[in-house]
Design a protein around this motif. Structure first.
Motif, PDB file in Angstrom:
ATOM      1  N   GLY A  25      38.663  36.307  40.634  1.00  0.00           N
ATOM      2  CA  GLY A  25      39.364  37.360  41.371  1.00  0.00           C
ATOM      3  C   GLY A  25      40.858  37.349  41.100  1.00  0.00           C
ATOM      4  O   GLY A  25      41.472  38.406  40.931  1.00  0.00           O
ATOM      5  N   ALA A  26      41.451  36.160  41.038  1.00  0.00           N
ATOM      6  CA  ALA A  26      42.885  36.062  40.748  1.00  0.00           C
ATOM      7  C   ALA A  26      43.184  36.568  39.342  1.00  0.00           C
ATOM      8  O   ALA A  26      44.164  37.294  39.130  1.00  0.00           O
ATOM      9  CB  ALA A  26      43.365  34.621  40.914  1.00  0.00           C
ATOM     10  N   ARG A  27      42.348  36.209  38.385  1.00  0.00           N
ATOM     11  CA  ARG A  27      42.561  36.659  37.000  1.00  0.00           C
ATOM     12  C   ARG A  27      42.328  38.151  36.864  1.00  0.00           C
ATOM     13  O   ARG A  27      43.047  38.841  36.139  1.00  0.00           O
ATOM     14  CB  ARG A  27      41.650  35.906  36.027  1.00  0.00           C
ATOM     15  CG  ARG A  27      41.862  34.422  35.905  1.00  0.00           C
ATOM     16  CD  ARG A  27      43.259  34.021  35.483  1.00  0.00           C
ATOM     17  NE  ARG A  27      43.343  32.623  35.136  1.00  0.00           N
ATOM     18  CZ  ARG A  27      43.311  31.602  35.988  1.00  0.00           C
ATOM     19  NH1 ARG A  27      43.169  31.822  37.278  1.00  0.00           N
ATOM     20  NH2 ARG A  27      43.414  30.362  35.561  1.00  0.00           N
ATOM     21  N   THR A  81      35.390  50.288  42.097  1.00  0.00           N
ATOM     22  CA  THR A  81      34.270  49.478  41.615  1.00  0.00           C
ATOM     23  C   THR A  81      33.917  48.346  42.562  1.00  0.00           C
ATOM     24  O   THR A  81      33.046  47.550  42.268  1.00  0.00           O
ATOM     25  CB  THR A  81      34.577  48.886  40.225  1.00  0.00           C
ATOM     26  OG1 THR A  81      35.751  48.082  40.303  1.00  0.00           O
ATOM     27  CG2 THR A  81      34.734  49.965  39.183  1.00  0.00           C
ATOM     28  N   GLY A  82      34.579  48.268  43.714  1.00  0.00           N
ATOM     29  CA  GLY A  82      34.322  47.156  44.629  1.00  0.00           C
ATOM     30  C   GLY A  82      35.051  45.921  44.147  1.00  0.00           C
ATOM     31  O   GLY A  82      36.268  45.924  44.038  1.00  0.00           O
ATOM     32  N   TYR A  83      34.305  44.891  43.790  1.00  0.00           N
ATOM     33  CA  TYR A  83      34.899  43.668  43.272  1.00  0.00           C
ATOM     34  C   TYR A  83      35.587  43.999  41.952  1.00  0.00           C
ATOM     35  O   TYR A  83      34.962  44.558  41.045  1.00  0.00           O
ATOM     36  CB  TYR A  83      33.799  42.612  43.062  1.00  0.00           C
ATOM     37  CG  TYR A  83      34.286  41.195  43.104  1.00  0.00           C
ATOM     38  CD1 TYR A  83      34.564  40.584  44.317  1.00  0.00           C
ATOM     39  CD2 TYR A  83      34.477  40.475  41.941  1.00  0.00           C
ATOM     40  CE1 TYR A  83      35.012  39.272  44.376  1.00  0.00           C
ATOM     41  CE2 TYR A  83      34.917  39.165  41.980  1.00  0.00           C
ATOM     42  CZ  TYR A  83      35.178  38.568  43.196  1.00  0.00           C
ATOM     43  OH  TYR A  83      35.626  37.273  43.245  1.00  0.00           O
ATOM     44  N   LEU A  84      36.859  43.726  41.837  1.00  0.00           N
ATOM     45  CA  LEU A  84      37.643  44.088  40.659  1.00  0.00           C
ATOM     46  C   LEU A  84      37.132  43.342  39.428  1.00  0.00           C
ATOM     47  O   LEU A  84      37.180  42.113  39.379  1.00  0.00           O
ATOM     48  CB  LEU A  84      39.117  43.753  40.919  1.00  0.00           C
ATOM     49  CG  LEU A  84      40.160  44.289  39.955  1.00  0.00           C
ATOM     50  CD1 LEU A  84      40.122  45.809  39.899  1.00  0.00           C
ATOM     51  CD2 LEU A  84      41.541  43.830  40.387  1.00  0.00           C
ATOM     52  N   PRO A  85      36.593  44.054  38.428  1.00  0.00           N
ATOM     53  CA  PRO A  85      36.035  43.373  37.263  1.00  0.00           C
ATOM     54  C   PRO A  85      37.127  42.869  36.318  1.00  0.00           C
ATOM     55  O   PRO A  85      38.200  43.450  36.216  1.00  0.00           O
ATOM     56  CB  PRO A  85      35.191  44.451  36.594  1.00  0.00           C
ATOM     57  CG  PRO A  85      35.828  45.735  36.995  1.00  0.00           C
ATOM     58  CD  PRO A  85      36.418  45.502  38.363  1.00  0.00           C
ATOM     59  N   LEU A  86      36.811  41.814  35.632  1.00  0.00           N
ATOM     60  CA  LEU A  86      37.721  41.230  34.639  1.00  0.00           C
ATOM     61  C   LEU A  86      37.266  41.723  33.273  1.00  0.00           C
ATOM     62  O   LEU A  86      36.361  41.156  32.655  1.00  0.00           O
ATOM     63  CB  LEU A  86      37.682  39.701  34.719  1.00  0.00           C
ATOM     64  CG  LEU A  86      38.617  38.922  33.800  1.00  0.00           C
ATOM     65  CD1 LEU A  86      40.057  39.368  33.983  1.00  0.00           C
ATOM     66  CD2 LEU A  86      38.502  37.433  34.071  1.00  0.00           C
ATOM     67  N   LYS A  87      37.839  42.843  32.847  1.00  0.00           N
ATOM     68  CA  LYS A  87      37.452  43.476  31.588  1.00  0.00           C
ATOM     69  C   LYS A  87      38.568  44.416  31.160  1.00  0.00           C
ATOM     70  O   LYS A  87      39.508  44.661  31.925  1.00  0.00           O
ATOM     71  CB  LYS A  87      36.141  44.241  31.757  1.00  0.00           C
ATOM     72  CG  LYS A  87      36.229  45.411  32.724  1.00  0.00           C
ATOM     73  CD  LYS A  87      34.897  46.117  32.830  1.00  0.00           C
ATOM     74  CE  LYS A  87      35.008  47.430  33.576  1.00  0.00           C
ATOM     75  NZ  LYS A  87      33.749  48.159  33.593  1.00  0.00           N
ATOM     76  N   PRO A  88      38.494  44.968  29.925  1.00  0.00           N
ATOM     77  CA  PRO A  88      39.483  45.964  29.520  1.00  0.00           C
ATOM     78  C   PRO A  88      39.474  47.142  30.500  1.00  0.00           C
ATOM     79  O   PRO A  88      38.438  47.458  31.092  1.00  0.00           O
ATOM     80  CB  PRO A  88      39.018  46.391  28.130  1.00  0.00           C
ATOM     81  CG  PRO A  88      38.250  45.221  27.625  1.00  0.00           C
ATOM     82  CD  PRO A  88      37.558  44.654  28.843  1.00  0.00           C
ATOM     83  N   ILE A  89      40.632  47.765  30.653  1.00  0.00           N
ATOM     84  CA  ILE A  89      40.790  48.863  31.603  1.00  0.00           C
ATOM     85  C   ILE A  89      41.289  50.097  30.862  1.00  0.00           C
ATOM     86  O   ILE A  89      42.190  50.011  30.035  1.00  0.00           O
ATOM     87  CB  ILE A  89      41.771  48.470  32.727  1.00  0.00           C
ATOM     88  CG1 ILE A  89      41.200  47.293  33.532  1.00  0.00           C
ATOM     89  CG2 ILE A  89      42.078  49.662  33.633  1.00  0.00           C
ATOM     90  CD1 ILE A  89      42.153  46.738  34.574  1.00  0.00           C
TER      91      ILE A  89
END
Length: 179
Positions: A25-27, A81-89
């Motif tokens: 989540g922090a990342r 998206t709810g839980y913020l995904p760690l991916k390109p935006i």
């Protein structure tokens, strides 16, 4: 024996997952914050680079309906998206293309790798920029965006003039904004 020296009970598997999720989540928030900062810098400086006298670039959603206005967090593909995904935006860059109220939307995708931000224009080649972005580092990106837009029009006219305009679609959204 003081309480602080007492052995700690082993973590449960759920605690281990929760710890990993907190780091994720922090990342993911750091990823979003850095990409949003880069997007806002691109919006402001590209507009000034094109025409310092007018508001000619907006951050809009990368897909769907849009108007010539800044959408703040709603401009980014991870919104809602709810839980913020760690991916390109991805985000949309609406660029004024006429003396009227015509705007072309380009889909820009950013991904952070180490100390660099990789920026892709409409599935084009990646442009790498070191983070944090310093003033004066963006003109090569602006040249790429400018060329991408200009090439759409000049290539389309050339294909029309030479009889082969039925097969080229870059996928731009061009809209005239209502008064």
């Amino acid at each position: 024996m003081p309480k602080s020296d007492a052995p700690k009970p082993p973590k449960s598997r759920l605690d281990i997952i929760a710890d990993a999720a907190e780091i994720y989540g922090a990342r993911s928030f750091d990823n979003y914050a850095q990409i949003r900062s880069v997007a806002e810098t691109i919006r402001d400086e590209f507009c000034a680079w094109l025409d310092p006298e007018s508001q000619c670039v907006f951050l809009v959603p990368a897909e769907g309906a849009f108007a010539a206005q800044n959408y703040r967090s709603a401009a980014f593909s991870v919104t809602g998206t709810g839980y913020l995904p760690l991916k390109p935006i991805s985000f949309g860059l609406a660029v004024k293309i006429s003396r009227e109220k015509d705007y072309m939307r380009l889909k820009i995708t950013c991904r952070k790798e180490g100390g660099n931000m990789f920026i892709s224009i409409e599935h084009g080649r990646d442009i790498a920029l070191p983070l944090p972005i310093q003033k004066g580092e963006l003109p090569p990106l602006f040249e790429s965006i400018y060329s991408h837009i200009l090439d759409f029009f000049t290539d389309s006219v050339d294909e029309y003039d030479n009889g082969d305009y039925g097969s080229s679609d870059i996928g731009f959204d061009i809209l005239r904004m209502a008064e």
